[in-house]
Scaffold this motif. Structure first.
Motif, mmCIF file in Angstrom:
data_model
loop_
_atom_site.group_PDB
_atom_site.id
_atom_site.type_symbol
_atom_site.label_atom_id
_atom_site.label_comp_id
_atom_site.label_asym_id
_atom_site.label_seq_id
_atom_site.Cartn_x
_atom_site.Cartn_y
_atom_site.Cartn_z
ATOM 1 N N ALA A 18 46.944 70.259 -36.025
ATOM 2 C CA ALA A 18 47.709 69.726 -37.156
ATOM 3 C C ALA A 18 46.824 68.873 -38.058
ATOM 4 O O ALA A 18 46.911 68.965 -39.290
ATOM 5 N N THR A 19 45.956 68.071 -37.472
ATOM 6 C CA THR A 19 45.048 67.242 -38.269
ATOM 7 C C THR A 19 44.172 68.114 -39.156
ATOM 8 O O THR A 19 43.966 67.806 -40.334
ATOM 9 N N PHE A 20 43.657 69.193 -38.617
ATOM 10 C CA PHE A 20 42.834 70.107 -39.406
ATOM 11 C C PHE A 20 43.607 70.642 -40.607
ATOM 12 O O PHE A 20 43.092 70.697 -41.729
ATOM 13 N N ASN A 56 61.901 66.548 -24.258
ATOM 14 C CA ASN A 56 61.402 65.328 -24.911
ATOM 15 C C ASN A 56 60.161 64.753 -24.244
ATOM 16 O O ASN A 56 59.944 63.549 -24.241
ATOM 17 N N GLU A 57 59.338 65.614 -23.672
ATOM 18 C CA GLU A 57 58.081 65.176 -23.060
ATOM 19 C C GLU A 57 56.927 65.235 -24.054
ATOM 20 O O GLU A 57 55.813 64.890 -23.711
ATOM 21 N N ALA A 58 57.210 65.686 -25.272
ATOM 22 C CA ALA A 58 56.157 65.845 -26.272
ATOM 23 C C ALA A 58 56.290 64.790 -27.372
ATOM 24 O O ALA A 58 56.036 65.054 -28.540
ATOM 25 N N ASP A 59 56.687 63.598 -26.985
ATOM 26 C CA ASP A 59 56.911 62.531 -27.957
ATOM 27 C C ASP A 59 55.656 62.162 -28.738
ATOM 28 O O ASP A 59 55.758 61.641 -29.843
ATOM 29 N N ASP A 60 54.487 62.433 -28.188
ATOM 30 C CA ASP A 60 53.242 62.066 -28.853
ATOM 31 C C ASP A 60 52.761 63.104 -29.861
ATOM 32 O O ASP A 60 51.727 62.914 -30.493
ATOM 33 N N LEU A 61 53.505 64.189 -30.029
ATOM 34 C CA LEU A 61 53.137 65.158 -31.055
ATOM 35 C C LEU A 61 53.333 64.530 -32.435
ATOM 36 O O LEU A 61 54.320 63.838 -32.670
ATOM 37 N N THR A 62 52.403 64.803 -33.325
ATOM 38 C CA THR A 62 52.588 64.362 -34.699
ATOM 39 C C THR A 62 53.721 65.173 -35.312
ATOM 40 O O THR A 62 54.046 66.270 -34.827
ATOM 41 N N PRO A 63 54.339 64.676 -36.382
ATOM 42 C CA PRO A 63 55.413 65.450 -37.016
ATOM 43 C C PRO A 63 54.960 66.844 -37.451
ATOM 44 O O PRO A 63 55.709 67.813 -37.305
ATOM 45 N N LEU A 64 53.743 66.962 -37.946
ATOM 46 C CA LEU A 64 53.241 68.270 -38.378
ATOM 47 C C LEU A 64 53.036 69.208 -37.187
ATOM 48 O O LEU A 64 53.397 70.381 -37.245
ATOM 49 N N ALA A 65 52.487 68.711 -36.104
ATOM 50 C CA ALA A 65 52.298 69.530 -34.902
ATOM 51 C C ALA A 65 53.654 69.965 -34.345
ATOM 52 O O ALA A 65 53.837 71.127 -33.963
#
Length: 86
Positions: A18-20, A56-65
């Protein structure tokens, strides 16, 4: 060996993708993330990421990811053409 768990690694990798794509045109970013995940992630990785989203185990995903993963899950192999909304 890294002390990260497999789940943490999946979240890290999705966030890196997502950052890319943050440098892409607004409105196409999430579709680019979805296409990259579809093209390069193997089914076990995909299935685990989807399970993490569901529990809800992926809470650390960025909104874009997160949005890219949701698009990928919603449309499966046929990631939609780029649209103007994200």
């Amino acid at each position: 060996m890294s002390s990260r768990t497999t789940d943490q690694k999946l979240v890290y990798m999705a966030n890196q993708i997502a950052t890319f794509f943050e440098s892409q045109a607004e409105g196409t970013r999430a579709q680019h993330v979805a296409e990259h995940l579809r093209s390069f992630w193997e089914p076990r990785m995909r299935d685990r990421l989807f399970a993490m989203l569901d529990t809800n185990e992926a809470d650390d995903l960025t909104p874009l990811a997160r949005r890219g993963a949701e698009i990928w899950r919603e449309f499966g192999k046929a990631v939609p053409a780029h649209s103007e909304e994200e």
